[in-house]
Every structure is written in C-alpha cells, then in structure tokens.
Design a protein around this motif. Structure first.
Motif, mmCIF file in Angstrom:
data_model
loop_
_atom_site.group_PDB
_atom_site.id
_atom_site.type_symbol
_atom_site.label_atom_id
_atom_site.label_comp_id
_atom_site.label_asym_id
_atom_site.label_seq_id
_atom_site.Cartn_x
_atom_site.Cartn_y
_atom_site.Cartn_z
ATOM 1 N N HIS A 45 42.236 24.911 32.373
ATOM 2 C CA HIS A 45 42.023 26.287 31.923
ATOM 3 C C HIS A 45 41.968 27.289 33.084
ATOM 4 C CE1 HIS A 45 39.911 24.083 28.451
ATOM 5 N NE2 HIS A 45 41.024 24.590 27.955
ATOM 6 N N ALA A 46 41.885 26.770 34.312
ATOM 7 C CA ALA A 46 41.646 27.660 35.461
ATOM 8 C C ALA A 46 42.771 28.677 35.656
ATOM 9 C CB ALA A 46 41.448 26.832 36.733
ATOM 10 N N VAL A 47 44.016 28.280 35.369
ATOM 11 C CA VAL A 47 45.152 29.188 35.599
ATOM 12 C C VAL A 47 45.023 30.434 34.718
ATOM 13 C CG1 VAL A 47 47.656 29.438 35.366
ATOM 14 C CG2 VAL A 47 46.717 27.377 36.408
ATOM 15 N N LEU A 48 44.738 30.229 33.430
ATOM 16 C CA LEU A 48 44.597 31.371 32.522
ATOM 17 C C LEU A 48 43.396 32.243 32.928
ATOM 18 C CD1 LEU A 48 45.379 32.909 29.935
ATOM 19 C CD2 LEU A 48 43.877 31.362 28.667
ATOM 20 N N ILE A 49 42.302 31.605 33.275
ATOM 21 C CA ILE A 49 41.100 32.364 33.663
ATOM 22 C C ILE A 49 41.383 33.175 34.928
ATOM 23 C CG2 ILE A 49 38.674 32.134 34.383
ATOM 24 C CD1 ILE A 49 38.463 29.724 32.499
ATOM 25 N N ASN A 50 42.145 32.596 35.838
ATOM 26 C CA ASN A 50 42.506 33.300 37.072
ATOM 27 C C ASN A 50 43.444 34.479 36.782
ATOM 28 O OD1 ASN A 50 42.612 33.696 39.913
ATOM 29 N ND2 ASN A 50 44.578 32.611 39.975
ATOM 30 N N GLU A 51 44.410 34.263 35.904
ATOM 31 C CA GLU A 51 45.385 35.324 35.589
ATOM 32 C C GLU A 51 44.702 36.532 34.945
ATOM 33 O OE1 GLU A 51 48.211 33.420 33.053
ATOM 34 O OE2 GLU A 51 49.280 32.487 34.726
ATOM 35 N N THR A 52 43.639 36.279 34.193
ATOM 36 C CA THR A 52 43.003 37.372 33.451
ATOM 37 C C THR A 52 41.860 38.017 34.222
ATOM 38 O OG1 THR A 52 41.625 35.725 32.355
ATOM 39 C CG2 THR A 52 43.585 36.449 31.163
ATOM 40 N N TRP A 53 41.486 37.454 35.375
ATOM 41 C CA TRP A 53 40.369 38.014 36.148
ATOM 42 C C TRP A 53 40.864 39.188 36.982
ATOM 43 C CZ3 TRP A 53 37.799 35.438 41.006
ATOM 44 C CH2 TRP A 53 36.673 36.189 41.371
ATOM 45 N N SER A 54 40.247 40.361 36.787
ATOM 46 C CA SER A 54 40.726 41.572 37.456
ATOM 47 C C SER A 54 40.581 41.490 38.979
ATOM 48 C CB SER A 54 39.979 42.794 36.931
ATOM 49 O OG SER A 54 38.597 42.626 37.131
ATOM 50 N N LEU A 55 39.657 40.665 39.489
ATOM 51 C CA LEU A 55 39.498 40.525 40.942
ATOM 52 C C LEU A 55 40.156 39.246 41.457
ATOM 53 C CD1 LEU A 55 35.759 41.620 41.437
ATOM 54 C CD2 LEU A 55 37.806 43.039 41.429
ATOM 55 N N GLY A 56 40.922 38.582 40.599
ATOM 56 C CA GLY A 56 41.516 37.303 40.998
ATOM 57 C C GLY A 56 43.028 37.385 41.052
ATOM 58 N N GLY A 57 43.680 36.356 40.503
ATOM 59 C CA GLY A 57 45.137 36.362 40.463
ATOM 60 C C GLY A 57 45.796 35.830 41.719
ATOM 61 N N ASN A 58 45.056 35.159 42.584
ATOM 62 C CA ASN A 58 45.669 34.574 43.786
ATOM 63 C C ASN A 58 45.195 33.123 43.942
ATOM 64 O OD1 ASN A 58 43.146 34.615 45.532
ATOM 65 N ND2 ASN A 58 43.325 36.787 44.994
ATOM 66 N N ASP A 59 45.746 32.443 44.939
ATOM 67 C CA ASP A 59 45.439 31.006 45.095
ATOM 68 C C ASP A 59 43.977 30.749 45.421
ATOM 69 O OD1 ASP A 59 48.019 30.479 44.541
ATOM 70 O OD2 ASP A 59 48.648 30.116 46.614
ATOM 71 N N ARG A 60 43.383 31.656 46.215
ATOM 72 C CA ARG A 60 41.972 31.456 46.573
ATOM 73 C C ARG A 60 41.069 31.618 45.355
ATOM 74 N NH1 ARG A 60 42.983 35.088 51.806
ATOM 75 N NH2 ARG A 60 43.222 33.437 53.361
#
Ligand SMILES: CC(C)(COP(=O)(O)OP(=O)(O)OC[C@H]1O[C@@H](n2cnc3c(N)ncnc32)[C@H](O)[C@@H]1OP(=O)(O)O)[C@@H](O)C(=O)NCCC(=O)NCCS
Length: 289
Positions: A160-175
């Motif tokens: 689930h981490a990929v979707l959660i990362n894509e939707t996080w406004s401060l995320g969206g990167n590998d770190r």
C-alpha cells in the motif's frame, strides 16, 4: 549533554514528561516508543542528568544513512528553559546540522531558536504549523453516521506504500516512499477497504506516536471514513498507554469537519511545529509547492 541508555533513567524521564503532557508531546511519544521496544531505533539526548532542562529524541547515528533524508531523520524536542534548549540544539553532538532533518515540538521557542541557528548556518528551513488534536480516551467514543456496508477494515502492508506516497502532499519521492513503508511496518495504523478490497481510507502513526498521513480517496470522501480510521488507530495507540493525538493544518476544513464525527477529539491551544531543515540553503528535493 549525554545520551540516555539506562532503562531506569528512560522510565523516569517518561514519567516526568507524562506529568507535563500535553506540552511535552511529541517528545513524550518518542520516549514511550523507545521504552516499548524502540521500533524506530531512536535515542534520547538530555542536557544533563538528573536535573535535565532539555530533551531531544533522534534516530541513532547508524539508522539514517542518507544525509539528504529529512523524512527518516526525525527529531523531537522539549525544554523547560530556553537557554538549555539553545545550547542543546547548537551542540554538534546533539544535532548534525550538516544533514537534512526534521524537528518537531509544541514550543514556539523551539521554532525561534532553531530558525536562528539555521539562518546562521545557511540551512534551509521549511516550517509547517499544525493544530494539535487530542483524544483523551478513544476507547469510550464512537464515530457517528458511518456507512459500514460500503467499507470493511483491512491491514496496511508494504504493497500500500506506493499509493500512500503518491497521495501525500509532502511526499511523492523515493525517500518519502521508504519512510512511509517504515511507518506501515513498524507503527500502529488503520485502514478501510472498499468492496473490491482496495484501499479507501487510512491513518498512520509515526515514531513520535502522532497520528498522521490520514487520507480518504476522493471517490470515498463524505462517508465519514476519516473519523473511523483515525479513531481505530488512536485506540491501538491508547491501548498501549500512548496519548492519542494528531495534528491538522488549521485551514483544513474537511479534516476539521471529519474529526467532528469523532466524538471526544478536541483541539488543543498549541501549535505543532514540524520543521524541515536542509543544508546548503536549497529547497528540499522534490518539494511540492
Ligand atoms: C480530510 C479527509 C481525510 C476527510 O476524509 P473523509 O473520509 O471524507 O471524512 P468525512 O466523510 O467525515 O468528510 C469530512 C468533510 O469533508 C467534506 N466532504 C464531504 N464530501 C466530500 C467530497 N466528496 N469531496 C471532498 N470533500 C468532501 C465535508 O466538508 C465533510 O464534512 P461534512 O460531512 O460535515 O459535510 C479527506 O478530505 C482527505 O483525504 N483530504 C486530503 C488529505 C488530508 O487533508 N488529510 C488530513 C490530514 S490531517
């Protein structure tokens, strides 16, 4: 300064911090995690012992290998004395200002002191200010008006981490992906799945025992999922003795409305400072404006 490693001292520190709740959030949450298995491999630094005036929690040196990773390099601080706070934050053995890191706390002086240190060292500061929400006893409250026929509870896992990362406004990167995966694997969380078993809504918690990263997919908003996942994650933390708290941006009307369905949760008169520091006066990489 010294690093506290003695279990008895760490227990005593926890009791002292608990007596000063809620002001000692989120340091207290970090110390409690350290005293309960230490899933994030954090450690505690104090200015002195036993009469300590400043407390800092941070990952052990070997934990965050990437010097540009301010997601994983999460620090929290609390002080009873501004001079002690300044000395601790300036001490290169307490904080390595040559690496990216984040610092969290509820004290304005923490923000002011760290801001001036950052300016003097040419370190970029990106501050975020949140309203603190506390749920004194989530075991006794229940979310109202939830349409339970559309959703069912699931368990978050690494897929689930990929979707959660894509939707996080401060995320969206590998770190941020690596960081979120770590939270999913190590800390209490809650999620709702739709009829097809796909993720619909979720809440995570972090090494500071703060409920965070709440999100409901746009097509499922307005069904009161948020209150349900936040309450479920809060209950998990509360059952282990943690104070159940979270933070929202003051202008996030949807989050405020959503929390109103979570009876018992209320806003505290404190700002949670989440301060991202990046050396070299450059904007953090992949930062979404
Ligand atoms: C905040 C958020 C988690 C709320 O989730 P939710 O499951 O829709 O929560 P609720 O159903 O209780 O709705 C909360 C409010 O959102 C608004 N809302 C309702 N339907 C909506 C829709 N279709 N689209 C957008 N907002 C809607 C309404 O103001 C609603 O309050 P109301 O029911 O009293 O009118 C969700 O909007 C979201 O994921 N936002 C982006 C990420 C975020 O802000 N996270 C919170 C960080 S603390």
């Amino acid at each position: 300064m010294l690093i506290l490693t003695c279990a008895t001292k760490l227990q005593l520190l926890e009791r002292v911090l608990q007596k000063s709740l809620p002001q000692t959030l989120p340091v207290c949450g970090a110390v409690m995690h350290i005293n309960r298995g230490n899933p994030a491999q954090h450690e505690v630094v104090v200015d002195s012992w036993r009469k300590f005036k400043a407390v800092l929690t941070r990952p052990r040196t070997e934990v965050v290998k990437d010097s540009g990773d301010y997601y994983a390099n999460v620090h929290a601080a609390f002080s009873w004395d501004i001079d002690a706070c300044q000395s601790l934050l300036e001490n290169p053995e307490a904080i390595d200002w040559g690496r990216a890191f984040q610092l969290q706390g509820l004290q304005e002086e923490l923000y002011n002191v760290s801001k001036s240190i950052a300016e003097a060292r040419c370190v970029e500061l990106k501050p975020n200010f949140y309203q603190v929400i506390l749920s004194p006893d989530p075991s006794t409250c229940c979310p109202s008006q939830f349409k339970s026929d559309l959703f069912h509870f699931g368990t978050l896992n690494s897929s689930h981490a990929v979707l959660i990362n894509e939707t996080w406004s401060l995320g969206g990167n590998d770190r941020s992906l690596r960081y979120l995966n770590d939270l999913i694997c190590k800390f209490p969380s809650a999620c709702l799945l739709d009829k097809e078993g796909q993720l619909a809504s979720w809440t995570l918690s972090n090494p500071l025992a703060c409920l965070t990263h709440s999100y409901t997919l746009p097509q499922y908003r307005g069904h009161h999922c948020y209150a349900v996942v936040a309450l479920t994650a809060a209950r998990k933390l509360h059952a282990k003795g943690f104070p159940a708290y979270g933070a929202i941006l003051p202008d996030n009307k949807a989050a405020k409305q959503g929390l109103m369905k979570y009876e018992g949760a209320h806003a505290l008169p404190f700002t949670k400072y989440t301060l991202f520091f990046t050396p070299g006066c450059e904007s953090p990489p992949n930062w979404r404006k």
